[in-house]
Design a protein around this motif. Structure first.
Motif, short mmCIF file in Angstrom:
data_model
loop_
_atom_site.label_atom_id
_atom_site.label_comp_id
_atom_site.label_asym_id
_atom_site.label_seq_id
_atom_site.Cartn_x
_atom_site.Cartn_y
_atom_site.Cartn_z
N HIS A 343 36.57 40.35 43.96
CA HIS A 343 36.21 40.98 45.23
C HIS A 343 34.70 41.23 45.30
N ILE A 344 34.14 41.71 44.19
CA ILE A 344 32.69 41.99 44.15
C ILE A 344 31.89 40.71 44.33
N ALA A 345 32.26 39.67 43.58
CA ALA A 345 31.52 38.40 43.65
C ALA A 345 31.64 37.75 45.02
N ALA A 346 32.84 37.77 45.59
CA ALA A 346 33.05 37.16 46.91
C ALA A 346 32.30 37.93 47.99
N SER A 347 32.34 39.25 47.93
CA SER A 347 31.64 40.07 48.91
C SER A 347 30.14 39.82 48.87
N CYS A 348 29.61 39.65 47.67
CA CYS A 348 28.18 39.36 47.51
C CYS A 348 27.83 38.02 48.16
N LEU A 349 28.63 36.99 47.90
CA LEU A 349 28.33 35.66 48.44
C LEU A 349 28.30 35.68 49.97
N VAL A 350 29.28 36.35 50.56
CA VAL A 350 29.41 36.33 52.01
C VAL A 350 28.45 37.33 52.67
N ASN A 351 28.45 38.56 52.19
CA ASN A 351 27.74 39.63 52.90
C ASN A 351 26.29 39.80 52.47
N GLU A 352 25.99 39.61 51.20
CA GLU A 352 24.62 39.79 50.72
C GLU A 352 23.81 38.50 50.81
N LEU A 353 24.46 37.38 50.49
CA LEU A 353 23.74 36.10 50.47
C LEU A 353 23.95 35.29 51.74
N GLY A 354 24.93 35.67 52.56
CA GLY A 354 25.14 35.00 53.85
C GLY A 354 25.59 33.56 53.75
N ILE A 355 26.43 33.26 52.77
CA ILE A 355 26.84 31.87 52.52
C ILE A 355 28.26 31.63 53.00
N ASP A 356 28.49 30.46 53.54
CA ASP A 356 29.79 29.98 53.99
C ASP A 356 30.84 30.26 52.90
N TRP A 357 31.87 31.04 53.25
CA TRP A 357 32.87 31.49 52.29
C TRP A 357 33.64 30.34 51.65
N ARG A 358 33.72 29.20 52.32
CA ARG A 358 34.52 28.09 51.79
C ARG A 358 33.92 27.52 50.52
N PHE A 359 32.59 27.61 50.36
CA PHE A 359 31.97 27.13 49.12
C PHE A 359 32.36 28.02 47.95
N GLY A 360 32.42 29.32 48.18
CA GLY A 360 32.87 30.23 47.14
C GLY A 360 34.33 30.02 46.79
N ALA A 361 35.16 29.85 47.81
CA ALA A 361 36.59 29.62 47.58
C ALA A 361 36.81 28.34 46.78
N ALA A 362 36.04 27.30 47.10
CA ALA A 362 36.17 26.02 46.39
C ALA A 362 35.69 26.16 44.94
N TYR A 363 34.65 26.96 44.72
CA TYR A 363 34.17 27.15 43.34
C TYR A 363 35.20 27.92 42.52
N PHE A 364 35.81 28.93 43.10
CA PHE A 364 36.88 29.64 42.41
C PHE A 364 38.04 28.69 42.11
N GLU A 365 38.35 27.81 43.06
CA GLU A 365 39.42 26.84 42.84
C GLU A 365 39.14 25.99 41.61
N GLN A 366 37.90 25.59 41.45
CA GLN A 366 37.52 24.77 40.30
C GLN A 366 37.56 25.55 39.00
N GLN A 367 37.08 26.78 39.00
CA GLN A 367 36.84 27.52 37.76
C GLN A 367 38.03 28.32 37.26
N LEU A 368 38.85 28.84 38.16
CA LEU A 368 39.87 29.80 37.74
C LEU A 368 41.03 29.14 37.01
N ILE A 369 41.38 29.70 35.88
CA ILE A 369 42.53 29.20 35.13
C ILE A 369 43.82 29.53 35.85
N ASP A 370 43.79 30.57 36.71
CA ASP A 370 44.99 31.01 37.41
C ASP A 370 44.91 30.72 38.91
#
Length: 427
Positions: A343-370
């Motif tokens: 939640h902290i990392a996603a909130s930072c990407l969207v709200n602090e850095l102003g980046i398209d949320w789909r790039f963050g979601a895709a990166y989590f998709e790649q990295q997360l074991i779960d």
């Protein structure tokens, strides 16, 4: 009668209606898993669908499944390629009468099954076991689907819905239909997943450890927001994601625990999280590709865009926010991040850095074991404020979150000192 079961996110023998259906109706069968090379190719969001942590966890799970099948005189056939080409070819060559598969809410997964139903002369039977409830219990349309989790939970309570009872593994299986297996999982992995290990036995062991041996469940309400460690969380999400465990198995064990120890805040919290998981599964069942849209279910475009340098800093854990950097380094070196950290990392990407949320979601998709497609994209839409909830989501200050969840800076200090090459998964 000849059959084929296509294993996907149901890598277990227990609570597997697709396997039971096949066993009851077929004398000979092929047990198939297909590794699609598309999983490992970069998408236009600059990430792969599957990274090395989940890949290794998958291969461990497949090896475990193969061992369990061997005990029942069967074998796992692993193929590498496009399943929509491989499965029709196998069915044609072997004269397959019945194909069974477990239902899954993913858009691609739904399209694959629909295609096989169209092109195969054999019967395709879709069985349900990935969710707590059945489709005829959760009979929402796009227009009627609850806009919030609270509404979904009220529906479950009002209808007095009970999770399906898990079924036992079949004692015997159809005899082997001989089919060539492809080479798979032979590469050397540099990441140590310990204490994670894929497979039904390992998932059941972790369930037993958290519920009974370590009494982690007893204290879960107080520990659930921790950022680091193994025992503060159930850690069952990886086994649930690839189906080495079913949510129904966990719910049944929870029911057993409450029968013995009574219901409390911690057991209610765990069940609420299982319900959250179901909420997102049914949301994707109903909403489909809308779950991946930039403007989301709300169809309201967020005021964000893609900034390559800012995204790279977030990805590598080199932003101006130490708590975010620690979370991302933890993710990059272990394949895991706590729910609060996500939640902290996603909130930072969207709200602090102003980046398209789909790039963050895709990166989590790649990295997360779960990684679970429904939960991942559902949660990211909520953070980006494009989910169906008509209420505006509050924007949290990252530094305030850091002081609340890591007041002494222990988590930040630990991961600030770690290098990108070492793994700290063993803790």
């Amino acid at each position: 009668m000849k059959g084929l079961i296509w294993f996907r996110n149901d890598l277990r023998l227990g609570d597997n209606p697709a396997l039971v259906t096949l066993t009851r109706r077929c004398e000979k069968a092929i047990m198939l898993f297909v590794i699609d090379p598309e999983w490992f190719r970069p998408t236009h969001f600059q990430s792969k669908h599957m990274g090395r942590f989940r890949e290794e966890f998958l291969y461990q799970s497949l090896r475990s499944l193969e061992c369990e099948l061997k005990k029942r005189k069967q074998r796992l056939v692993v193929k590498v390629g496009n399943p929509l080409e491989i499965i029709p070819d196998i069915c044609r060559r072997h004269g397959i009468d019945l194909v069974t598969v477990t239902d899954h809410p993913g858009v691609n997964e739904q399209q694959h099954v629909a295609y096989l139903k169209r092109v195969l002369p054999s019967e395709v039977r879709v069985c349900e076991s990935f969710t707590l409830y059945l489709r005829n219990q959760i009979n929402f349309t796009k227009d009627s689907f609850p806009k919030t989790f609270t509404q979904f939970r009220r529906h479950v309570d009002h209808q007095n819905l009970l999770p399906c009872i898990p079924i036992s593994a079949p004692e015997s299986l159809p005899s082997v239909l001989d089919e060539r297996r492809d080479f798979w999982g032979g590469q050397e992995f540099v990441y140590d997943l310990t204490p994670y290990h894929g497979g039904e036995d390992s998932g059941s062991l972790q369930l037993n450890q958290f519920f009974w041996k370590t009494q982690g469940l007893k204290h879960y309400k107080d520990t659930r927001n921790d950022l680091d460690g193994w025992r503060f969380s159930s850690r069952l999400s990886a086994w649930l994601a690839n189906g080495s465990l079913s949510a129904r198995m966990v719910a049944a064990e929870l029911d057993n625990y409450e029968y013995r120890h009574g219901r409390g805040e911690s057991t209610r919290t765990i069940f609420a999280e299982l319900l959250w998981r179901d909420y997102y599964q049914w949301m994707m069942h109903v909403q489909g590709a809308r779950m991946f849209a930039f403007d989301g279910l709300k169809q309201k475009r967020p005021l964000t865009r893609f900034h390559s340098e800012k995204f790279k800093a977030w990805e590598q854990g080199t932003t101006e926010f130490p708590i975010v950097n620690a979370c991302m380094r933890q993710l990059n070196q272990t394949g895991w991040m706590s729910h609060r950290g996500r939640h902290i990392a996603a909130s930072c990407l969207v709200n602090e850095l102003g980046i398209d949320w789909r790039f963050g979601a895709a990166y989590f998709e790649q990295q997360l074991i779960d990684f679970d497609v429904s939960s991942n994209y559902g949660n990211w839409q909520a953070v980006a404020g494009v989910d169906a909830d008509p209420e505006e989501h509050p924007q949290f200050d990252v530094n305030v979150l850091a002081s609340e969840y890591d007041p002494e800076g222990v988590f930040v200090d630990k991961w600030a000192e770690s290098s990108s090459s070492e793994s700290l998964l063993k803790y």
